[in-house]
Design a protein around this motif. Sequence first.
Motif: not given
Length: 299
Positions: A72-80
Amino acid sequence: MSGISRLGAEWSYVKIKHQPLKPDGTKRGDPEIECLQCGHVFRGGASRIRSHLLGTKDGVSACDAVSEEDKQKLGKIAQEKSEQQLSKKRKTDLDNLTRSNSDPSAASTSNSSRFNPITSAFQKVDKASADASVARFFYANGLPFNAARSSQYSDMIDQITKMPPGYKPPTYNRIRDELLDQEKARVAADLKSCIDSSAKAGSDITSDGWSDARSSPLLNFLLLTTKGAQFIKAVDTTGQSKTDDYIADMLSEAIEEAGPENVVQVITDSAANCKAAGKLVEQQRDTLCHSLHYVGPHA
């Protein structure tokens, strides 16, 4: 570890096993890295690390040991990062457009540059959005789809595209008052031109039977002049017996509206009642002649 943190949070999940170098000591290509979660070794940068940890392919196998919380944390980073890249591309495109509008030489350079797939994608999205808005206007207001075939429809779109950004369409009140008066004046001027030409060269009255969208029977009357055809009127003949006398009376009314001195010929189809009606009018007005045109069976 400070170097890894500067690279991005995804690098904290891997370790660099080998970094190829050029003869001058600078980096050459992506490093060989090992996932600290599952031990998988592969070459790549930040995007491939995220793909490995999130399981989004990109030519690298998915990690089967990373936790859902980390995903979830990495997904947020990827989206940003994706949003940042998109925003940067939009700013670049806007800067190029502004520069080309203010500097013709910049526009020439921009036109000669290679195809930009990001810009092309934006244009496709914008066109799809515009098309959907036009179609939605038809659906929401119950407009007939045939209106899209109208020359006025395409002319309206052409005129709007020539306006500068920020153009606001006319309001309800302007359309029903001021602009309606303007259009009536324009049509009246066009019709006067037709009437004037008929006074010089003569004109024809033509009549034919049609049906409207509700299948109501109509009798149409047109004035044919050297400047074009002018609509006179359409009579709803529902419940009316279309005898030769009735049609002759309608033709006479149309002649009076057009100006008897301007009409030299009456044209009807070849149905028996229309043929007889034309003959009656011809007998009543010795300055007229009657012609027939065949359009098939007349209802």
